[in-house]
Design an enzyme around this catalytic site. Structure first.
Site, PDB file in Angstrom:
ATOM      1  N   THR A 203       0.662  -0.989   0.024  1.00 19.61           N
ATOM      2  CA  THR A 203       0.000  -0.205   0.014  1.00 19.61           C
ATOM      3  C   THR A 203       0.490   0.828  -0.237  1.00 19.61           C
ATOM      4  O   THR A 203       1.926   1.157   0.527  1.00 19.61           O
ATOM      5  CB  THR A 203      -0.785   0.268   1.190  1.00 19.61           C
ATOM      6  OG1 THR A 203      -1.308  -1.097   1.299  1.00 19.61           O
ATOM      7  CG2 THR A 203      -1.781   1.160   1.513  1.00 19.61           C
ATOM      8  N   GLY A 233     -10.877  -1.836   3.126  1.00 23.11           N
ATOM      9  CA  GLY A 233     -10.025  -1.657   4.235  1.00 23.11           C
ATOM     10  C   GLY A 233      -9.798  -0.869   4.815  1.00 23.11           C
ATOM     11  O   GLY A 233     -10.981   0.002   4.549  1.00 23.11           O
TER      12      GLY A 233
HETATM   13  N1  ASP Z   1      -4.669  -1.735   4.960  1.00 25.57           N
HETATM   14  C1  ASP Z   1      -5.021  -1.919   3.326  1.00 25.57           C
HETATM   15  C2  ASP Z   1      -6.081  -2.349   3.722  1.00 25.57           C
HETATM   16  O1  ASP Z   1      -6.426  -3.504   4.592  1.00 25.57           O
HETATM   17  C3  ASP Z   1      -3.388  -2.669   3.381  1.00 25.57           C
HETATM   18  C4  ASP Z   1      -1.534  -2.892   2.930  1.00 25.57           C
HETATM   19  O2  ASP Z   1      -1.642  -1.380   3.812  1.00 25.57           O
HETATM   20  O3  ASP Z   1      -1.236  -3.523   2.849  1.00 25.57           O
HETATM   21  O4  ASP Z   1      -6.897  -2.909   2.931  1.00 25.57           O
END
Ligand code: ASP
Length: 335
Positions: A203, A233
């Site tokens: 991300t 998310g």
């Molecule tokens: N926070 C992101 C989600 O849960 C994933 C990530 O940050 O790697 O969609």
């Protein structure tokens, strides 16, 4: 003798005030980025891969710094940096996003402007080339804060944002992870923990403080590998994955989104900074290591407070990250 005493006291108070001023002086601008937190180990990255990540992080910082240095707004810097990272297939955002359980790429992004606490986000979009641009458009060109799915796509198309065929987001590397994980998930002898390890990484996020003292924050993601049935998310949720307020700080998170939502991580850090007057680094560590860490929530965050102090906190083995202030720029991957 009395005069000497007085002179000594004056000098002492001058030294004290100028030290304090130095301590409190905020840099002209500040920028911090992340490219995701997770089980990122030196042993898993080849020299070439490592170099490629450092190069991308460095270029992203340069893009943002050029804008801030020339008096541009933190919002423009955040958007430009995230667009660059979305277009870079190394990261799990835009091109290079992970696949859902059904083999699709569903993207989420959000942005917030700390001057007036306006915000915008999109979730579950599959045809918007740069979701961060759509998030900003929701903030600036609609009366809403959040749009999802085909509605968000219609809005983006209507206002002239670049649209692509869903196949644009395909990368072999992410497709292979999707298939590999699917096989693991269907294998009863594989533990849930080892499956979770593979689900996130990449991300992207950016927080900037500009010369006018305005803080902006943004986050963009493909979410978690093999997420099921339109799961959303923390990344597009204001207060969970992204938050910005000139009175406290700007925050962008990365990690296991379900935990970040439940713990309102971004807002929680800002609240500690604003209401408890906590140092942003201490506040970030408190939330990431104490509150989140103790419950098994994995991930990290980046942040900048109104004084230009920078936080980069994570409870995973690594987080792609970097920051710059005038005269100083650094990038990191591991702990
Ligand atoms: N926070 C992101 C989600 O849960 C994933 C990530 O940050 O790697 O969609």
């Amino acid at each position: 003798m009395k005069h000497l005493h007085l002179l000594f006291l004056c000098c002492l108070s001058w030294v004290f005030t100028s030290c304090k001023e130095k301590q409190n002086k905020r840099p002209e601008y500040a920028l911090v980025i992340h490219g995701g937190a997770g089980v990122i180990l030196a042993s898993d990255l080849s020299d070439e891969e490592e170099k490629a990540y450092y190069f991308s992080l460095d270029t992203a910082l340069q893009i943002g710094e050029n804008i801030l240095k020339n008096g541009g707004s933190s919002l423009d810097a955040v958007e430009a940096v995230i667009v660059f990272l979305e277009n870079d297939s190394l990261f799990n955002a835009g091109k290079g996003a992970v696949f859902t359980y059904e083999g699709k790429n569903e993207l989420d992004a959000s942005v917030m402007f700390g001057k007036d606490k306006t915000a915008g986000s999109v979730a579950g979009v599959t045809t918007i080339k740069n979701p961060i641009k759509a998030a900003r458009a929701v903030m600036e060109r609609s009366p809403h804060v959040m749009m999802v799915g085909t509605g968000a796509e219609s809005f983006a198309k209507e206002i002239g944002i670049e649209m692509v065929d869903p196949s644009y987001f395909f990368t072999t590397r992410r497709w292979n992870s999707h298939i590999e994980l699917k096989n693991k998930e269907n294998n009863p002898s594989v533990t849930k923990d080892s499956i979770d390890v593979d689900k996130k990484k990449g991300t992207v996020g950016c927080v900037a403080l500009d010369k006018n003292g305005n803080i902006s924050a943004g986050t963009s993601t493909g979410g978690m590998t093999n997420k099921k049935y339109n799961r959303v998310g923390d990344s597009p949720l204001i207060g969970a994955g992204t938050y910005a307020d000139n009175q406290s700080c700007g925050i962008s998170c990365t990690g296991h989104g379900e935990y970040f939502i439940r713990f309102s991580v971004a807002k929680d850090v800002a609240a500690l900074v604003e209401y408890k007057n906590m140092d942003i680094r201490a506040a970030a560590d408190e939330v990431i290591h104490q509150k989140l860490g103790k419950t098994g929530g994995e991930g990290g965050l980046i942040g900048i407070d109104k004084q230009g102090n920078i936080a980069m906190s994570f409870n995973t083995p690594g987080m792609y990250r970097g920051y710059c202030i005038p005269g100083k720029k650094e990038t990191f991957i591991y702990k």
